[in-house]
Design an enzyme around this catalytic site. Structure first.
Site, PDB file in Angstrom:
ATOM      1  N   GLU A 216      27.602  45.813 -19.694  1.00  0.00           N
ATOM      2  CA  GLU A 216      27.757  47.226 -20.070  1.00  0.00           C
ATOM      3  C   GLU A 216      29.088  47.805 -19.571  1.00  0.00           C
ATOM      4  O   GLU A 216      29.365  47.757 -18.363  1.00  0.00           O
ATOM      5  CB  GLU A 216      26.587  48.041 -19.484  1.00  0.00           C
TER       6      GLU A 216
ATOM      7  N   ASP B 226      17.541  35.505  -8.245  1.00  0.00           N
ATOM      8  CA  ASP B 226      16.611  35.832  -9.326  1.00  0.00           C
ATOM      9  C   ASP B 226      16.533  37.359  -9.475  1.00  0.00           C
ATOM     10  O   ASP B 226      15.870  38.033  -8.691  1.00  0.00           O
ATOM     11  CB  ASP B 226      15.248  35.238  -8.940  1.00  0.00           C
TER      12      ASP B 226
ATOM     13  N   HIS C 267      32.078  57.448 -19.127  1.00  0.00           N
ATOM     14  CA  HIS C 267      31.374  56.295 -19.680  1.00  0.00           C
ATOM     15  C   HIS C 267      31.871  56.002 -21.097  1.00  0.00           C
ATOM     16  O   HIS C 267      32.193  54.864 -21.438  1.00  0.00           O
ATOM     17  CB  HIS C 267      29.879  56.613 -19.677  1.00  0.00           C
TER      18      HIS C 267
ATOM     19  N   LYS D   3      17.797  53.273 -12.608  1.00  0.00           N
ATOM     20  CA  LYS D   3      18.521  52.387 -13.535  1.00  0.00           C
ATOM     21  C   LYS D   3      19.997  52.366 -13.136  1.00  0.00           C
ATOM     22  O   LYS D   3      20.657  51.320 -13.142  1.00  0.00           O
ATOM     23  CB  LYS D   3      18.346  52.889 -14.979  1.00  0.00           C
TER      24      LYS D   3
END
Ligand code: HMG
Length: 421
Positions: free
Chosen positions: A80, A274, A371, A258
């Site tokens: 992203e 992981d 962004h 998030k």
């Protein structure tokens, strides 16, 4: 289109044979077939099942992440745009005020052996408590090398959960990721419990790693938060308000978290650990009092913005695919991280830096300004810009007050027209 005639036993084929079947069945072009073949590696085939090719993700670095006085360059793997920019942005602002302080973490994994159909729970708990030393001995005998290194099963915790009794083995896996060790020990204990008349429901590592907690804090001076339009004190107060909101509203908390996991997942992937395990542990921890909350908190005290975050971070620096993947090994050379404790401290700090950058953007210009600017390259590629057209299209997009796919296509057409004139 049925795939029944070739799907059974697909895993027994070679990667070449699998690609060939898929190419025929899905009528892949020659170029697509070559792409799959050219990106295939022997290691990929050794790591996963039904392997056909490698899927690559971009890697970048955060520079100047200061944790316990040490300055780190930390590799991040993420698809992203703006995540790595934000991580750098947050890390540099916090470094200006002294960086992060990471506490000594706790470090044990939990192997869960659960029993059911217990007639007399109190008597069963008493029996299990009596067996503690024996269970530890059985667990360590199942994986003796861990105990030889000074680790191994150390403690048994017994919990009654509804109609079940969970026998939690607390295991020190030293510097390893440790999932296989824990599962081997848990299964050995399960075997013993079954032999002694218990109905074992499951024996497996728990990803709710509350015995591997890492806490980090930081203090940010107001000037490091200021924008051209807003003074640092106001920015700090608005960030603290956002933090309060994430403590009471799960809708906001999920997005707040998030933003934290943007950096944490990227660092965990680059470290070869992981990331699904870390994600599930983090969200379970965010709900630990029965209400899903923001994982970090920010408050204004003594003319500074103070940030704090505690997270389960059961990462290792050996084991799993860490020693197999060349890039993962190289990433440890870039970061200089040598121990699982150091890795946990740096990753949780990075998560807090990532969070600061995101909520500072929300508290000031809004997310779209920074962004979207960094999304323009992806947007340009998505509307078909060729390599030489990307920079001019990004330039044109950044001059617009509003941007979407349609506008991007129109601007690309203008560039192409200009080129052909
Ligand atoms: P800015 O303040 O406009 O940038 O930030 P700047 O040009 O003033 O540069 C300041 C510093 O930022 C630089 O210092 C770099 O450290 C870094 P310098 O090196 O110049 O001394 N920086 C960059 N680093 C690498 N590549 C770049 C770059 N640009 C600046 N291209 C920025 C612009 C986008 C960083 C800022 O607006 C920001 O951090 N925004 C947040 C972006 C973000 O969080 N993106 C993730 C996607 S949104 C999301 O998923 C999460 C969210 O929903 C979570 C939530 O709601 O809480 C937001």
């Amino acid at each position: 289109m049925s795939n029944e005639h070739w799907s059974h036993g697909f895993y027994r084929l070679t990667p070449e044979q699998r690609r060939q079947i898929l190419a025929e069945h899905y009528q892949l072009s020659q170029a697509d077939q070559e792409y799959l073949a050219n990106h295939a590696t022997a290691l990929g085939n050794d790591l996963v099942e039904n392997y056909i090719t490698d899927y690559s993700l971009p890697e970048g670095v955060v520079t100047g992440l200061v944790v316990n006085g040490k300055n780190y360059t930390l590799p991040l793997v993420v698809e992203e745009p703006s995540v790595i920019a934000a991580a750098n942005n947050g890390a540099q602002r916090i470094a200006k005020s002294g960086g992060f302080y990471a506490e000594e973490p706790s470090r044990a994994l939990v192997g869960q052996v659960v029993i059911d159909h217990v007639q007399d729970p109190a008597a069963k708990v008493a029996w299990l408590k009596n067996q503690e030393a024996k269970l530890i001995e059985i667990a360590n005998a199942a994986h003796p090398s861990m105990a030889k290194r000074g680790g191994g099963a150390k403690q048994v915790r017994i919990r009654q959960v509804g109609r079940f009794i969970s026998v939690d083995l607390l295991i020190d896996v030293c510097q390893a990721m440790g999932a296989n060790t824990v599962n081997t020990m848990a299964e050995a204990v399960a075997h013993y419990l079954s032999e002694n008349g218990n109905n074992v429901v499951t024996a497996i590592l728990s990803n709710y790693a509350t015995d591997s907690l890492q806490t980090v804090t930081c203090k940010v001076d107001y000037p490091a938060l200021a924008t051209k339009q807003m003074d640092g004190e106001l920015v700090a107060k608005r960030i603290a308000d956002l933090s309060d909101l994430a403590q009471v509203d799960p809708y906001r908390a999920a997005t707040h978290n998030k933003g934290i996991m943007n950096g944490i997942d990227a660092a965990v992937i680059a470290s070869g650990n992981d990331w699904r395990a870390i994600e599930s542990g983090a969200h379970a921890f965010a709900s630990r009092d029965g209400h899903y909350r923001g994982l970090s908190t920010w408050q204004v005290t003594n003319s500074q913005l103070e940030g704090k975050m505690t997270l389960p971070m059961p990462v290792g620096v050996v084991g799993g695919s860490i020693g197999l993947n060349r890039l993962t090994k190289l990433n440890y050379r870039l970061s200089g991280i040598k121990s699982s404790q150091e890795l946990a401290a740096v990753i949780v700090s990075l998560g807090l830096a990532q969070n600061l950058a995101a909520i500072r953007a929300l508290a000031t210009t809004g997310i779209q300004a920074g962004h979207m600017k960094l999304q323009y390259r992806s947007l340009a590629i998505s509307v078909g810009a060729k390599q030489a057209e990307i920079d001019p299209l990004v330039e044109k997009l950044s001059q617009q007050s509003h941007v979407d796919q349609k506008i991007a296509k129109q601007l690309l057409a203008t560039i192409r027209k200009g080129d052909s004139q």
